[in-house]
Scaffold this active site. Structure first.
Site, PDB file in Angstrom:
ATOM      1  N   GLU A 199     -23.406  -9.239  95.389  1.00 39.97           N
ATOM      2  CA  GLU A 199     -22.884  -8.445  96.505  1.00 39.97           C
ATOM      3  C   GLU A 199     -22.707  -6.971  96.190  1.00 39.97           C
ATOM      4  OE1 GLU A 199     -19.569 -11.078  96.516  1.00 39.97           O
ATOM      5  OE2 GLU A 199     -20.030 -11.861  98.501  1.00 39.97           O
ATOM      6  N   LEU A 241     -28.703 -11.225  83.227  1.00 36.23           N
ATOM      7  CA  LEU A 241     -29.240 -12.523  82.801  1.00 36.23           C
ATOM      8  C   LEU A 241     -30.739 -12.622  83.069  1.00 36.23           C
ATOM      9  CD1 LEU A 241     -26.292 -14.713  84.128  1.00 36.23           C
ATOM     10  CD2 LEU A 241     -26.753 -14.091  81.738  1.00 36.23           C
TER      11      LEU A 241
HETATM   12 MO1  MOS Z   1     -20.043 -14.653  99.969  1.00 34.94          MO
HETATM   13  S1  MOS Z   1     -19.999 -13.552 101.688  1.00 34.94           S
HETATM   14  O1  MOS Z   1     -18.496 -14.770  99.379  1.00 34.94           O
HETATM   15  O2  MOS Z   1     -20.960 -16.002 100.244  1.00 34.94           O
END
Ligand code: MOS
Length: 734
Positions: free
Chosen positions: A695, A620
């Site tokens: 993540e 994005l």
């Molecule tokens: Mo995350 S560690 O699911 O904010």
């Protein structure tokens, strides 16, 4: 009007590619950047509130037992002190592990060292802190509580869904090549720069809380429940968040304490956690013990796959570090045993910290894969390529778009990977052993329900509003880009307003779902606006081109203000994942390649080169996505080499509860990070064809470093973090 989009099937329309504005994916700067860098962006504790009192938390200093606060009277007589509050609502443990849970209420019972037991409120912070230190508290510690926690000899239960398929023991005994290894990882702290902080105001009817939070849609209910108010009487404001990393998914104790105090005292109250309290009483990532069993045939194809983990949490908390999450879908192996055991320990709540599950699960899986590759003398890249399954190995469903092979191949090429020469101790530069290592990256793709309101104003600009948060991830930027693309506007003409529960409930920031989920709500609202514009022009929506504030159809070109005739168009988009989540295995993938130097005398490791190649669906914003990936890799360095929350076995306190002693990587620890994003669209992931980003960069990163350490000096440390002492103990003769 509310317009709803439920993703029951892959959205193959690829609408964003068909739009004319051309801003999606562009590396645009953050609109919130100047306010943040000049210090004018207000964080939770920074609001100037008239007559605001200051509160300081007092926390328990035993592992488990009874607490009596005795010195209230003496402390109340101290200068400036207004109150000592030890209401039962205060001792409630805010549910940190999983958003949406209600706090567990306990009266006068302490469950862990560091649990808040009282709030001292005074006119100034110094007075409150002084009084908090003087407050006399009596404890009756349960016999044996401490010993129990530290022997880890606690009751264990099975957590979550196990996978038991075929016969792993048999596969292990029949395998041409097998590894059976156990790794451990230690507790982590989320360690956001901004400590947990809140200012509570109570006008007799509505409770307003300025706080640093990730998930307002749930937090409003959590706080309402904690203080005994209906949710519509709670107003949360959280436009800027100085990092969360999971620790702000749920409300935290200082927010509840500030609220209780404000309601009792009838004055605003600010509570900011000390850095030590962030460590001591917010939450930790569980330590883990992970047994990996990998059984391969002569060609390196996995016939057996075992991942069994032991994690811990407080009694009654229902979160368990989901260590095996990616193990369930990443590689082949028809004989599978995948399970998690959860031990009940009286240590600060275990919750989500930076990629819960895959962060520590992938680093161990990828180290074990390296051990298997070494055992059979196969290029570890090739071992991964041979083990990419056609279908989900236990659910028998297809994968959505998956760029693992591309990332491995491209990453290897970019890094200059030499897969043929994998024997350790090959290269020396002075007193440094030099080695390389690699790992796959994988993180499950999550979606969450979300709403966002988009207004195309009469002047032709737009406003996006949602209680969605931007925890440093770039939400302001990407939501503006999505609306800009869909409505044909320069993102500069799109005002994005976030972090306020008076706006429609966004997805919140957690599990990397923020942009894809709330972004899809924005997208849906914009589709609704496009329909209305098409109606005004008397054309089909698909025939409408919106660009630079003009609507174009055939040879007509009308500026928005003219088309709107003084009236704004407002649409609320609602997005939810539907059947598609059950019908496809959706995840983000990638590959890490790194080079380390290990000191032949001290065992110190330095990461010298680190590359990450990622496939995370549509990008994005190239700049914010790249930054997120870099951030993940930085955490990977921490997880590999330094991060270790240490509990004192004598009294249960955390020995290193600050950013000096709990070492997260700093500039000198981090080399240039070479992040490459591969082109991808994933129609099963979201109507944007975008997946999660935040993540992914951590998931497997520490494994690549561990593997490089082994390649450098032949030391295989199976306990993370790989600190110099552990390496030094096994180093070859220098
Ligand atoms: Mo995350 S560690 O699911 O904010």
């Amino acid at each position: 009007m509310t317009r709803s989009l439920i993703l029951d099937a892959p959205d193959e329309r690829n609408r964003l590619d068909a739009m004319a504005q051309g801003v999606i994916g562009k590396p645009l700067d953050r609109p919130d950047g100047p306010a943040k860098t000049t210090g004018t962006a207000l964080y939770a504790a920074e609001y100037a509130v008239d007559g605001c009192l200051e509160g300081v938390l007092v926390t328990a200093t035993i592992t488990r037992g009874e607490v009596t606060v005795l010195g209230e009277k003496a402390v109340r007589d101290m200068p400036g002190v207004i109150a000592v509050i030890c209401d039962e609502r205060m001792t409630a443990r805010a549910a940190q592990g999983r958003a949406g849970e209600s706090p567990v209420r306990e009266v006068r019972r302490v469950q862990y060292y560091g649990q808040p037991i009282a709030l001292v409120v005074a006119e100034t912070f110094e007075q409150a802190r002084d009084a908090a230190k003087q407050l006399r508290v009596e404890y009756r510690e349960d016999e044996g509580a401490l010993v129990e926690q530290h022997s880890r000899d606690a009751p264990v239960e099975t957590y979550g869904n196990s996978v038991i398929q075929g016969n792993l023991d048999k596969a292990m005994s029949e395998a041409a090549h097998a590894v059976d290894v156990t790794y451990t990882t230690e507790c982590h702290n989320s360690a956001p720069m901004e400590p947990h902080a809140s200012i509570a105001q109570w006008d007799g009817e509505v409770l307003t809380l300025h706080s640093s939070l990730q998930m307002l849609r749930y937090n409003v209910k959590e706080l309402a429940d904690a203080v005994g108010l209906p949710p519509e009487k709670v107003h949360l404001i959280s436009p800027y968040v100085g990092g969360g990393f999971g620790s702000k998914l749920g409300i935290s104790p200082e927010g509840v304490a500030a609220s209780v105090a404000a309601m009792e005292l009838g004055r605003p109250v600010r509570v900011v956690m000390l850095r030590q309290q962030v460590f001591q009483c917010v939450m930790r990532r569980s330590e883990t013990t992970q047994r990996m069993r990998l059984a391969a045939d002569g060609e390196g194809r996995l016939i057996g796959f075992g991942h069994e983990a032991l994690v811990s949490n407080l009694p009654a908390e229902d979160f368990g570090e989901p260590v095996t999450q990616a193990s369930k879908f990443l590689y082949r192996g028809e004989n599978r045993t995948i399970r998690i055991d959860l031990a009940r320990l009286n240590l600060v709540t275990a919750g989500s910290v930076r990629a819960p599950g895959e962060a520590v699960g992938m680093q161990v899986l990828e180290a074990a894969m390296d051990e298997l590759a070494n055992e059979m003398g196969l290029d570890p890249v090739e071992l991964r390529l041979r083990n990419i399954p056609e279908r989900h190995p236990s659910k028998d469903i297809p994968y959505s778009s998956r760029k693992l092979a591309e990332c491995l191949t491209l990453g290897a090429e970019r890094f200059g990977w030499d897969g043929a020469n994998r024997q350790p101790c090959q290269k020396r530069e002075g007193e440094w052993w030099i080695g390389t290592g690699m790992a796959s990256a994988a993180r499950i793709h999550n979606l969450n329900e979300a709403e966002a309101r988009v207004t195309l104003c009469a002047d032709g600009t737009a406003i996006v509003a949602s209680d969605m948060t931007d925890i440093g991830t770039g939400t302001y930027t990407v939501l503006g880009q999505i609306a800009g693309e869909m409505l044909g506007l320069d993102p500069k003409d799109v005002l994005v307003r976030l972090g306020d529960t008076s706006f429609p409930p966004g997805a919140g920031s957690g599990g990397s779902w923020g942009a894809a989920s709330t972004g899809s709500a924005v997208f849906t609202a914009c589709e609704g606006i496009r329909l209305k514009l098409a109606e005004k022009l008397g054309c089909a929506e698909e025939d409408l081109t919106l660009k630079d504030g003009f609507a174009v159809v055939g040879n007509r070109r009308v500026a928005f203000p003219d088309l709107l005739g003084g009236e704004a168009i407002e649409e609320t988009g609602h997005f939810e994942s539907g059947k598609v989540s059950d019908e496809f295995s959706a995840a983000m993938y990638g590959a890490f390649f790194c080079e380390v130097a290990v000191n032949a005398y001290t065992g110190e490791t330095r990461v010298r080169r680190f590359g990450g190649t990622f496939g995370l669906g549509r990008v994005l914003n190239h700049k914010t996505a790249t930054s997120q990936c870099m951030g993940g890799m930085v955490w990977g360095i921490g997880s590999a080499l330094t991060e270790d929350e240490i509990f004192d076995k004598r009294d249960g306190h955390i020995v290193n509860p600050d950013l000096a002693e709990y070492h997260v990587p700093v500039n000198l620890d981090v080399p240039h990070l070479d992040v490459v994003l591969v082109e991808e669209r994933d129609p099963a992931a979201s109507p944007l064809q975008a997946k999660g980003v935040g993540e992914l960069g951590i998931c497997g990163a520490a494994g690549a470093i561990a593997n490089a350490i082994y390649h450098a000096c032949g030391v295989r440390v199976r306990s993370f973090p790989i600190t110099p002492d552990k390496v030094m103990a096994e180093l070859p003769e220098p």
